[in-house]
Design a protein around this motif. Sequence first.
Motif, PDB file in Angstrom:
ATOM      1  N   VAL A  83       0.862  -1.191   0.000  1.00 44.61           N
ATOM      2  CA  VAL A  83       0.000   0.000   0.000  1.00 44.61           C
ATOM      3  C   VAL A  83       0.899   1.241   0.000  1.00 44.61           C
ATOM      4  O   VAL A  83       1.608   1.483   0.976  1.00 44.61           O
ATOM      5  CB  VAL A  83      -0.898   0.023   1.259  1.00 44.61           C
ATOM      6  CG1 VAL A  83      -1.781   1.272   1.266  1.00 44.61           C
ATOM      7  CG2 VAL A  83      -1.747  -1.233   1.348  1.00 44.61           C
ATOM      8  N   CYS A 102       1.676   5.178   0.347  1.00 46.31           N
ATOM      9  CA  CYS A 102       1.032   6.309   1.031  1.00 46.31           C
ATOM     10  C   CYS A 102       1.715   7.610   0.640  1.00 46.31           C
ATOM     11  O   CYS A 102       2.927   7.653   0.462  1.00 46.31           O
ATOM     12  CB  CYS A 102       1.134   6.124   2.542  1.00 46.31           C
ATOM     13  SG  CYS A 102       0.088   4.797   3.106  1.00 46.31           S
ATOM     14  N   VAL A 153       0.257  -5.408   2.392  1.00 46.47           N
ATOM     15  CA  VAL A 153      -1.100  -5.859   2.079  1.00 46.47           C
ATOM     16  C   VAL A 153      -1.243  -7.196   2.794  1.00 46.47           C
ATOM     17  O   VAL A 153      -0.616  -8.190   2.425  1.00 46.47           O
ATOM     18  CB  VAL A 153      -1.293  -6.044   0.561  1.00 46.47           C
ATOM     19  CG1 VAL A 153      -2.640  -6.694   0.267  1.00 46.47           C
ATOM     20  CG2 VAL A 153      -1.197  -4.705  -0.142  1.00 46.47           C
ATOM     21  N   SER A 182      -7.893   2.392   6.042  1.00 50.34           N
ATOM     22  CA  SER A 182      -8.020   2.598   4.594  1.00 50.34           C
ATOM     23  C   SER A 182      -6.651   2.585   3.935  1.00 50.34           C
ATOM     24  O   SER A 182      -5.650   3.027   4.521  1.00 50.34           O
ATOM     25  CB  SER A 182      -8.703   3.937   4.351  1.00 50.34           C
ATOM     26  OG  SER A 182      -8.545   4.320   3.011  1.00 50.34           O
ATOM     27  N   GLU A 183      -6.630   2.147   2.693  1.00 52.87           N
ATOM     28  CA  GLU A 183      -5.387   2.198   1.912  1.00 52.87           C
ATOM     29  C   GLU A 183      -4.961   3.653   1.688  1.00 52.87           C
ATOM     30  O   GLU A 183      -3.823   3.933   1.338  1.00 52.87           O
ATOM     31  CB  GLU A 183      -5.545   1.468   0.579  1.00 52.87           C
ATOM     32  CG  GLU A 183      -6.716   1.897  -0.292  1.00 52.87           C
ATOM     33  CD  GLU A 183      -8.011   1.142   0.035  1.00 52.87           C
ATOM     34  OE1 GLU A 183      -8.248   0.837   1.222  1.00 52.87           O
ATOM     35  OE2 GLU A 183      -8.777   0.852  -0.907  1.00 52.87           O
ATOM     36  N   HIS A 184      -5.897   4.611   1.934  1.00 49.45           N
ATOM     37  CA  HIS A 184      -5.558   6.025   1.763  1.00 49.45           C
ATOM     38  C   HIS A 184      -5.113   6.685   3.072  1.00 49.45           C
ATOM     39  O   HIS A 184      -4.886   7.887   3.094  1.00 49.45           O
ATOM     40  CB  HIS A 184      -6.758   6.790   1.191  1.00 49.45           C
ATOM     41  CG  HIS A 184      -7.228   6.219  -0.102  1.00 49.45           C
ATOM     42  ND1 HIS A 184      -6.484   6.259  -1.253  1.00 49.45           N
ATOM     43  CD2 HIS A 184      -8.354   5.534  -0.421  1.00 49.45           C
ATOM     44  CE1 HIS A 184      -7.129   5.650  -2.238  1.00 49.45           C
ATOM     45  NE2 HIS A 184      -8.274   5.197  -1.748  1.00 49.45           N
ATOM     46  N   SER A 200      -3.020   4.670   5.571  1.00 47.84           N
ATOM     47  CA  SER A 200      -2.313   3.601   6.286  1.00 47.84           C
ATOM     48  C   SER A 200      -1.094   4.125   7.025  1.00 47.84           C
ATOM     49  O   SER A 200      -0.715   3.610   8.075  1.00 47.84           O
ATOM     50  CB  SER A 200      -1.872   2.513   5.293  1.00 47.84           C
ATOM     51  OG  SER A 200      -3.003   1.959   4.678  1.00 47.84           O
ATOM     52  N   THR A 219      -3.357  -3.428   7.459  1.00 46.28           N
ATOM     53  CA  THR A 219      -3.417  -2.650   6.217  1.00 46.28           C
ATOM     54  C   THR A 219      -3.649  -3.584   5.021  1.00 46.28           C
ATOM     55  O   THR A 219      -3.325  -4.774   5.086  1.00 46.28           O
ATOM     56  CB  THR A 219      -2.104  -1.858   6.010  1.00 46.28           C
ATOM     57  OG1 THR A 219      -0.983  -2.749   6.187  1.00 46.28           O
ATOM     58  CG2 THR A 219      -1.983  -0.734   7.001  1.00 46.28           C
ATOM     59  N   TYR A 247      -6.104  -4.086   1.059  1.00 44.03           N
ATOM     60  CA  TYR A 247      -7.212  -3.653   0.207  1.00 44.03           C
ATOM     61  C   TYR A 247      -8.462  -4.495   0.525  1.00 44.03           C
ATOM     62  O   TYR A 247      -8.601  -5.039   1.624  1.00 44.03           O
ATOM     63  CB  TYR A 247      -6.823  -3.785  -1.269  1.00 44.03           C
ATOM     64  CG  TYR A 247      -5.650  -2.913  -1.652  1.00 44.03           C
ATOM     65  CD1 TYR A 247      -5.806  -1.553  -1.877  1.00 44.03           C
ATOM     66  CD2 TYR A 247      -4.365  -3.456  -1.793  1.00 44.03           C
ATOM     67  CE1 TYR A 247      -4.727  -0.750  -2.232  1.00 44.03           C
ATOM     68  CE2 TYR A 247      -3.286  -2.664  -2.150  1.00 44.03           C
ATOM     69  CZ  TYR A 247      -3.472  -1.311  -2.371  1.00 44.03           C
ATOM     70  OH  TYR A 247      -2.417  -0.516  -2.725  1.00 44.03           O
TER      71      TYR A 247
END
Length: 564
Positions: free
Chosen positions: A35, A37, A51, A193-195, A197, A225, A227
Motif C-alpha cells: 500500500v 502512502c 497488504v 483505509s489504503e488512503h 495507512s 493494512t 485492500y
Amino acid sequence: LNVDVSDVLGVENKQNEENNTFVPGSGSGGRADRVPCYDPATMQHLGYFPVMEPDEVRQVVTRAREAQIVWATTGFNQRRLLLKVLLKYILEHQELICRVSAKDSGKTMLDATLGEILTTCEKISYLLKEGERVLRPQYRSTGMLMIHKSARVEYHPLGVIGAIVPWNYPFHNIFNPLVAAVFSGNAIVIKVSEHASWSGFFYSRIIQSALKAVGAPADLVHIITGYAETGSALVSSVDKLIFVGSTTVGRKVMETAAKTLTPVTLELGGKDPVVICEDADLSQVIHLAVRATLQSGGQNCAGAERFYVHESIHDEFVKEVAKIVKSVRVGPPLEGICDVGAICMPDHVEKLEMLVRDAVEKGAEIVARGNLLPTDSPGQFFPPTVLINVNHSMRLMQEEIFGPILNIMKFKTDEEAVRLANDSSFGLGSSVFSGSKNRANAIASKLYCGMAAINDFATGYLCQSLPFGGVKESGFGRFAGEEGLRALCIVKAVCEDRIPFVKTNIPKPLQYPVADNAFQFQESLIRMLYGLSWTAKLTGLLDLIKSLSPKKVDGQKQSNGKVE
Ligand SMILES: NC(=O)c1ccc[n+]([C@@H]2O[C@H](COP(=O)([O-])OP(=O)(O)OC[C@H]3O[C@@H](n4cnc5c(N)ncnc54)[C@H](O)[C@@H]3O)[C@@H](O)[C@H]2O)c1
C-alpha cells in the motif's frame, strides 16, 4: 507513554520513491502487494505498508481472540485506566496527532483538532463517566405471570470486533471503535483505509504503548493494512463487524458477512439536508452553513450536502455565504495558514469538477469560489464552490459529493422543504433552522433519517450519549451512545427466582401424563390473568379453582371412556 515518533514528521523515509513525489496509480504505486502512502497536499511519498493476506488476517484474529479471553476478566477500573492513559497522551500530543492526520489526509490542523481530537476526547470522557452504567445488568419488569421472578439483561463482550474504516478522519476512525470495544471487554482488529495507512501505522504505536503501560495483552488491538481482500477476510473471521465507508462497499461487506452470518453495523454515506426557514437567525446560520460544508474539505459522512432555503431569505443567504466562501484560502495545510486543505482521494478532484459541470449544464449557476493559494505544491486541491438554481435532476443533488460544494435550492412551504429533504436515497443526518423551535421540531420529526440537529449542524455527535447512524442507503445499526456500546455485546436475557423458596412448579393438571382437563385449566388461567374486566378475571379464577377440585363421581357411568 513511550511512542516512537522519529520517522513521523521528517521528510526522510527509507522507503521513499527516488524523487520523493508520488504519482497515484503509476510505477510502484500501482502494485497490489503493498500500500503506497502519500500526502495529498504535497504528493510527498510517505512509505509503503503491507497488504495483509487473508491467512495472516485470520491469524491476527486468533491472537486477538486469545488476548480477549484475558481482557474479559478485567474490571471496569482496569479498562478505565487504559482509556485514561490514552486520553492523557492525546491531550499532551494534540499537535502531533493533528499533524500526522493532516499529512496523511490533507485536512487542516483546525479541521483535525475538531474532527479528530475533540470528538475522540468527548467519546473517551463519555465512556469514563457513563460506560459502566450502560454495561451494568439492566433489570426489566416481569409482568403478572412471572411475578415471582427477577428479569434482567446482561451485557457480555462479543469477543473480537472487526472494524473497517475510511480515511477521512484517520485518528478518530480508529479510536472511535477501539475505545468502545476495549471498554466493553472486547478485542478489536481495525483495517485502516489504503488512503490512510501511514497515519494508522503511527497511531497503532500509541495504542501498543498504552496497552503495555496498563499491562493489557499486546494482541488486544491490531491495526491492519491492505485492500478489499484483507477487509473481506476480516469480515468473515470476527464476531461482529463495524463497517464505516461507502454504500457501494457496504453492500459487498454485507454479502461477505451473510456467508458466515457475521453481524454487521453499516455506517455508510450521507447526503444531509439543511432546511433554513425565513425566521432563522441568519447571522448564526451563514457561518454554520459554511463550516458544515467545508469542514475537512467537505469530506464528511455527515456533511451538509443540500441546502433548502426559504425563498424570502434566499438571496440574502446566498450573498452572505458567497462572501465568506470567496474569502476562503485553499492550500497545503502544513505550509502556512489556510482554511481548506487537500482532497484525499486521487480521482476525486475530477469527480467534483464533473459534478459541477453536470449541474451547470442543467441550469445551475456558480456564484462563488474559494481561492487556491499560489503554491508550487502539486497537491490535489478543489476550490470551494457555491451553486444556486440547483434541482434534483442534477447529480450533485443525488450523489454523495464528499467535497467543498455548497448547493442552494429555494423552497416555499414547510411541506415542500420536507418533501425535498426526503427525496434522497440516503438518510444519515439533517438540520433545521427556524426562529420557532416548534416549527423546526415539526419539520425535523418528518425527516426520514437517523439524526437531526435543531438550529445547529451535526453537534449531536458531540453528545456521545446519542446513537450515531442512518437509514436507507446510509446503513443501519448504531455506534456511540448506549445503543452503540451495547451493540458490541452479547445481549443476554437472564431470568431467576426472586422470592426465597418460591419456584416454578408445573401445576398438577399439566404434569405428564396431562390431565383430561389440562386445556380447560390452562384456558381458565389465561382468562384470569388477561381478562379485560375484573368480572372476566374472577370468572377465570373460579373456573380455575373448579378445574383443580376433585371431580364429582356420584352416579357416574363409564361409557366409551367418558365420564357422564
Ligand atoms: N456513516 C459514517 O459514520 C461514515 C463516517 C465516515 C465516512 N463514511 C463514508 O465513507 C466513505 C468514504 O470513505 P472511503 O472512500 O474510504 O470508503 P470505501 O467504502 O471506499 O472504503 C472503506 C474501507 O473499506 C475497505 N474495502 C474496500 N472494499 C472492500 C471489500 N470488498 N470488503 C471489505 N472491505 C473493503 C477499504 O479498504 C476501506 O478500508 C463515504 O461514503 C463516507 O460517507 C461514513
